[in-house]
Design an enzyme around this catalytic site. Structure first.
Site, PDB file in Angstrom:
ATOM      1  N   GLY A  77       0.805  -1.208   0.000  1.00  0.00           N
ATOM      2  CA  GLY A  77       0.000   0.000   0.000  1.00  0.00           C
ATOM      3  C   GLY A  77       0.845   1.267   0.000  1.00  0.00           C
ATOM      4  O   GLY A  77       0.536   2.241  -0.699  1.00  0.00           O
ATOM      5  N   THR A 244      11.791  -8.082 -10.825  1.00  0.00           N
ATOM      6  CA  THR A 244      11.140  -9.358 -11.124  1.00  0.00           C
ATOM      7  C   THR A 244       9.888  -9.508 -10.258  1.00  0.00           C
ATOM      8  O   THR A 244       9.933  -9.291  -9.048  1.00  0.00           O
ATOM      9  CB  THR A 244      12.121 -10.522 -10.870  1.00  0.00           C
ATOM     10  OG1 THR A 244      13.259 -10.303 -11.692  1.00  0.00           O
ATOM     11  CG2 THR A 244      11.492 -11.862 -11.198  1.00  0.00           C
ATOM     12  N   CYS A 331       1.889   2.139  12.833  1.00  0.00           N
ATOM     13  CA  CYS A 331       3.026   2.952  12.396  1.00  0.00           C
ATOM     14  C   CYS A 331       3.418   3.987  13.434  1.00  0.00           C
ATOM     15  O   CYS A 331       4.549   4.425  13.476  1.00  0.00           O
ATOM     16  CB  CYS A 331       2.689   3.651  11.098  1.00  0.00           C
ATOM     17  SG  CYS A 331       1.734   2.624  10.001  1.00  0.00           S
TER      18      CYS A 331
HETATM   19  C1  LIG Z   1      -1.646  -0.524   6.004  1.00  0.00           C
HETATM   20  C2  LIG Z   1      -1.970   0.738   5.288  1.00  0.00           C
HETATM   21  C3  LIG Z   1      -1.102   1.288   4.347  1.00  0.00           C
HETATM   22  C4  LIG Z   1       0.263   0.706   4.090  1.00  0.00           C
HETATM   23  O1  LIG Z   1       0.199  -0.507   3.406  1.00  0.00           O
HETATM   24  P1  LIG Z   1       1.507  -1.459   3.390  1.00  0.00           P
HETATM   25  O2  LIG Z   1       1.133  -2.555   2.455  1.00  0.00           O
HETATM   26  O3  LIG Z   1       1.699  -1.925   4.789  1.00  0.00           O
HETATM   27  O4  LIG Z   1       2.620  -0.618   2.874  1.00  0.00           O
HETATM   28  C5  LIG Z   1      -1.485   2.426   3.686  1.00  0.00           C
HETATM   29  N1  LIG Z   1      -2.680   3.006   3.929  1.00  0.00           N
HETATM   30  C6  LIG Z   1      -3.559   2.504   4.813  1.00  0.00           C
HETATM   31  C7  LIG Z   1      -4.863   3.173   5.017  1.00  0.00           C
HETATM   32  C8  LIG Z   1      -3.240   1.363   5.530  1.00  0.00           C
HETATM   33  O5  LIG Z   1      -4.097   0.872   6.419  1.00  0.00           O
END
Ligand SMILES: *Cc1c(COP(=O)(O)O)cnc(C)c1O
Length: 403
Positions: A77, A244, A331
């Site tokens: 994400g 990759t 986080c």
């Molecule tokens: C978990 C999360 C992310 C980050 O995704 P990752 O795959 O852990 O990098 C970004 N935005 C929101 C709203 C999230 O809950």
């Protein structure tokens, strides 16, 4: 093992990450073992992997209501958010448009990318979030200027679970000719999404939030939106994301997403009932408040503030009772700053520090919910009994903020 808690293990931190589903694991196994080719190789081993990649992309596209060529695989994400925002900024600056609209309670993957663009001379408008955890389409309409190149508003908030009026915001952006991105990491697999019907130009998702593997995600970008590379190298992903392809993870993600989308009605019904029971149980705690709208929230999200306690202590004591929960986003835990999301909805520092996020999955049971309600009540009461702040509050020396 010390089993004071009867060796319970109640995992209610699914907004941080989810347990992989059995079918997602099984979908990955052949690609970790027998089928290990590089999809860029011309020989038959490579072509087996390439076929799997094509199939997975199509299955994911079907779940999102788009065509497979509009999807770019990313490491998750965060990368998808970064790439979407940077791409829109590069498109904008070519036309002299250097203004971006977002909200104060986005994930840091969005906020920190915006901060970096600000240093490059972009102007950023962060919309205030109402106390119920929502922004309105009207706020977005008012914030758009002739030099706006991007609106980015998260689909559902990762701490308080509130669901934003995405289709309406998308319609406004379409009408005004502004690109619209949504961080849908908490929503995909949990809410019904169709990027075409909802006027979404760009969308980020992450597999580990819907029972898929970690380290894999997708950026959807509507046809004709040129992406900017964050990673340079080979020509994978139509030249937009080198490296990759992680075939096992992509296969796990496609299967997890299909499974989540197939079961969405059933899961929503179950989770909503568990969520509402949890909310009503925790509301009985004096001087507590639910964060975010009671109904316009993810089916599995519960987030409370309890006055006179400290969230970290609450978490540790719940862990002793076999409950894995969170005070907010994974986080920010470990830092002493209160959640920017809770501050954005108007909670003052003292209150924001006493937060608890419980995020459910379909695997949680009614019995676990009842146990959790009892455990939270007990722990909050205990922490208050030893808190000097609580002593001042209950003696009237300090005024309660939460009624
Ligand atoms: C978990 C999360 C992310 C980050 O995704 P990752 O795959 O852990 O990098 C970004 N935005 C929101 C709203 C999230 O809950």
């Amino acid at each position: 093992m010390n089993c004071l808690n009867g060796c319970r293990n109640i995992y209610i931190d699914n907004a941080a990450t989810t347990k992989m589903s059995k079918s997602a694991i099984n979908a990955m196994l052949p690609y970790l073992d027998g089928i290990y080719g590089n999809p860029s190789s011309l020989h038959s081993e490579g072509q087996k992997a390439a076929e799997a990649l094509v199939g997975a992309r199509e299955r994911i596209a079907k779940c999102l209501g788009c065509t497979s060529r509009d999807l770019t695989f990313t490491s998750g994400g965060s990368e998808a958010d970064n790439q979407a925002i940077v791409s829109a900024a590069r498109i904008g600056e070519k036309k002299g448009k250097k203004h971006i609209v977002s909200t104060a309670f986005e994930h840091h993957a969005v906020l920190h990318t915006l901060e970096r663009l600000k240093k490059e001379g972009f102007e950023i408008t962060l919309l205030d979030v109402h106390e119920n955890g929502l922004v309105t389409p009207e706020q977005v309409a008012e914030a758009i200027r002739p030099d706006t190149c991007l609106v980015t508003v998260m689909y559902a908030n990762n701490e308080i679970g509130t669901i934003q009026p995405i289709a309406e915001i998308g319609a406004i952006c379409r009408e005004r000719g502004v690109l619209f991105h949504t961080d849908a990491v908490q929503a995909v697999g949990h809410l019904k999404i169709n990027v075409t019907e909802q006027n979404i130009d760009m969308l980020s998702l992450s597999a580990h939030k819907f029972h898929g593997p970690k380290g894999i995600g997708v950026l959807y970008a509507r046809k004709g939106i040129p992406l900017t590379n964050l990673i340079e190298g080979g020509a994978q992903e139509r030249g937009k994301r080198a490296g990759t392809e992680n075939i096992p993870a992509i296969m796990g993600m496609a299967t997890a997403l299909e499974e989540a989308c197939e079961n969405i009605d059933k899961n929503t019904k179950k989770l909503t009932a568990l969520r509402d029971r949890l909310i009503s149980g925790l509301s009985e705690i004096p001087h507590s408040i639910l964060n975010g709208d009671a109904k316009k929230r993810l089916p599995g999200n519960v987030n409370f503030c309890f006055e006179g306690i400290e969230g970290e202590s609450l978490l540790l004591l719940l862990d002793d009772k076999g409950i894995c929960a969170s005070s907010g986003s994974a986080c920010t835990s470990g830092s002493l700053d209160p959640s920017h999301v809770l501050l954005a909805i108007g909670r003052v520092h003292d209150i924001a520090h006493g937060s608890l996020r419980l995020s459910l999955s379909e695997e949680n049971t009614e019995e676990e919910i009842e146990y959790t309600i009892g455990a939270v009540k007990e722990v909050v009461e205990y922490l208050r009994s030893i808190s000097p702040i609580w002593r001042d509050l209950s003696s009237g020396k300090k005024k309660f903020i939460i009624k």
